[in-house]
Each structure stands twice: as C-alpha cells, then as structure tokens.
Scaffold this motif. Structure first.
Motif: not given
Length: 364
Positions: A105-106, A262-268, A270-273, A301-308
């Motif tokens: 993961g990132p 999941g991914y970092l919030p700034e990940t486009p 189209e570039q997700t797995s 961990f007080h941060c945001d992420a993106v999942n699918d």
C-alpha cells in the motif's frame, strides 16, 4: 424486513430431500432462513460495480486458474506444501514470537516503513506480499517468506525478476497458491528459492461441485496424501500473508505495514489498482464505476484515504476473519494510513505507529 414463506404443495419426499441437503451443508441446527441465505450467496440483486466485477472475475479467470493449476500439478505433487512450515508438534500451541507483514500500500512508501524496519535490528520474522519483495530487499530487509496468490503470469513474475531477489533467494521461502502462473514457479526454481504450496479456498470444499475440493483431489499424491492445505486468502497477497503468519506460523504480535486497502486521496482514479478491471466488469459504465469510490477518514491515524468496491470487500473480509482467530493473537495496524480499520469497539485490531511497535517488541 423479514417475510414468511409458506409452501402449500410441498411433497413429503421433496421435504425430506431438502432436509438432507440442509444437513449436508452443515446447517442442521440453523434456521431455514440462514440456509437460504447460504444457498443464494452468489445471487446479486443490485448491479453495483463490486458485484459486477466479482461475477466478471469468476467468469474470466476460471480458465486461467485451471490452466495454471494443470501446468503446476506435476511439480505440486512432488514438492512440499505449507505443512512443512508449521511448527513442530510439541510447539503447535505455542506463540512463536513477533512478525511483520508487508503489503504494498502507499503508506509503505509515504512513511518509509521498510527503511525503518531495515535499520531497527528487528529479531522476529517478516512475511511479505510478492509486490513488496523487491522493495524489502532494497531496504536491507530480507523476508523470511514471500506470498503469491495472483494467477497473472506477467505481473507476478515481475515481482521475482530482480538481481536482489536472485542474490537472496536461498534465504527466502516462497508460499505459492496452486493457481499461480507456471512461469513464476520456473523462475523461482531457477534462482534457487524454495517453494511451498497451498490451495486457495474459493468455496465450501464439502460440496461436490466445489472447485476447492477439486484442487484438493488433484494435488493429492503419495508425498501429500491429503493434497495441498486450503487457505482463506481474503482476496489478496497481503491478507494471505497475515493468515499464514497467525494460522500457520503461530506468530504474535503481528504488525501490518503497507496494508492500506485504499489509496492516497490525491491518487487519480484512472491510476487506482482496479479501475480498469471495474471498467471491463461493468461494460465501460463510468458512472457506475465512479460510484464505487469513496473517501474515508481514518480516525486512528488522523488522515484521509480513498477506497473502492474491491478494497471494501477486502477490508470486510479481513475484519470478519479477525473475529474468528485465536484470541491470543495480536494484530497491530501500523500502516499509519489507509482504510483497514474499524471503529467497532469489539474489533480486535490494535493501532500503533510502526516505530512504537518496533520499540515494544525490542523491549520484550
């Protein structure tokens, strides 16, 4: 909302057959509703991206899995399975010490956790997903085990094709799913890495039509009379590495790094797995695919992420498996980000910065 089902013209013989089927499925003491839920587990009512990709994956990859298994069978029947890695009988119930499970993961790169691990003098074992293997070696971390579950012949072979892997091959044991591509096995053997086999648990092996049961029968041999052991892979190599760590290797505490799901919030997008796979699985329905993505706040961990949809399924499977394991096993989420967490107070997943985990185990 629950409904009552009344069947007025049910023949007595049919009823007895239904009762026998219910008993054969190990639902004798459970309700009819629970059994019907089991029977309809693969029936989807909503055309969500997650459900569509799940159906598409089974349909499209079955041929690949079968082909890989057929190519690997002569080797599987003569080689060791993961049974050879289990602690000796006298140690079967012992907790064998700390472990670090490495996903790709990132957060692994963002927090430079492998650099920290390589400089820490950690005395436990390291179990890496194949995607993290080369990164481990670049940071002077030589995993004791590397796990492969994907059947893709181009992607997985790439994770083993590096001078550092060849240089350290004799120190690393590869834990291979029987449906990995045969070129992966050949490359591993070429560089001198020892491999151990397991069956991925696709379904209920007790049922006659079970693909898992077929794998067990096909991999049975004089060397391995019961075939390769079944393992619930939970959908990905990182989660499988965790399963191996506690269920096979008897390790605790287990730190998870690079296990974001999941991914970092700034990940486009189209570039997700899984973007391309979801596009194919939904017939190119961009709107449906976009609906499968969601922003998540990680309160630990007080941060945001993106999942699918795919990563949500992986996360749910992991958290469900966590409820069923030996309560003596500690699993500590040290990724410092991502979507693998639960705010349910009964969840047995702990949270800690990786440097603090390493300090704790060094003291103990």
């Amino acid at each position: 909302m629950k409904a009552q089902l009344v069947v007025e013209d049910l023949d007595d013989v049919v009823l007895r057959k239904l009762l026998k089927m219910k008993d054969n499925d190990q639902f004798t003491s459970k309700t009819w509703g629970e059994w019907f839920s089991f029977l309809t587990r693969d029936v989807f009512l909503n055309d969500s991206a997650g459900e569509m990709i799940q159906k598409s994956t089974r349909q499209n990859l079955l041929r690949t899995w079968c082909g890989n298994l057929a190519d690997n069978l002569p080797s599987i029947r003569e080689m060791d399975t993961i049974r050879a890695l289990a602690p000796a009988d006298e140690d079967a119930d012992k907790i064998m010490g700390p472990c670090v499970v490495v996903g790709r993961g990132p957060s692994l790169f963002k927090h430079q956790h492998l650099k920290l691990l390589g400089e820490s003098g950690f005395k436990g074992i390291v179990v890496a997903s194949d995607g993290a293997l080369i990164e481990c070696l670049k940071n002077n971390v030589v995993p004791n085990y590397v796990v492969s579950v994907d059947g893709n012949k181009d992607l997985i072979w790439k994770w083993y094709d590096h001078p550092l892997v060849a240089e350290n091959a004799s120190k690393i044991a590869s834990i291979l799913c029987v449906t990995v591509a045969n070129n992966v096995l050949k490359h591993i053997q070429k560089i001198g890495m020892k491999a151990y086999w397991f069956n991925p648990q696709f379904d209920d092996w007790r049922r006659n039509e079970s693909f898992t049961k077929l794998q067990m029968l096909l991999t049975a041999s004089e060397k391995n009379p019961n075939g390769a052991p079944n393992v619930a892979c939970l959908g990905n190599a990182g989660a499988t590495a965790w399963v191996m760590s506690h269920a096979l290797l008897r390790r605790s505490p287990i730190a998870l790094i690079g296990m974001d799901m999941g991914y970092l919030p700034e990940t486009p997008v189209e570039q997700t797995s899984y973007y391309r796979a979801m596009m194919e699985g939904t017939g190119g329905n961009v709107n449906l695919v976009m609906q499968s993505y969601g922003k998540v706040h990680n309160p630990f961990f007080h941060c945001d992420a993106v999942n699918d949809a795919v990563f949500r399924q992986y996360r749910d499977s992991f958290l469900s498996a966590l409820e069923q394991i030996n309560p003596q096993i500690r699993t500590v989420q040290c990724s410092e980000g991502g979507c693998l967490f639960s705010e349910d107070p009964s969840c047995r997943l702990e949270y800690m910065k990786f440097k603090d985990f390493l300090s704790e185990v060094s003291r103990n």
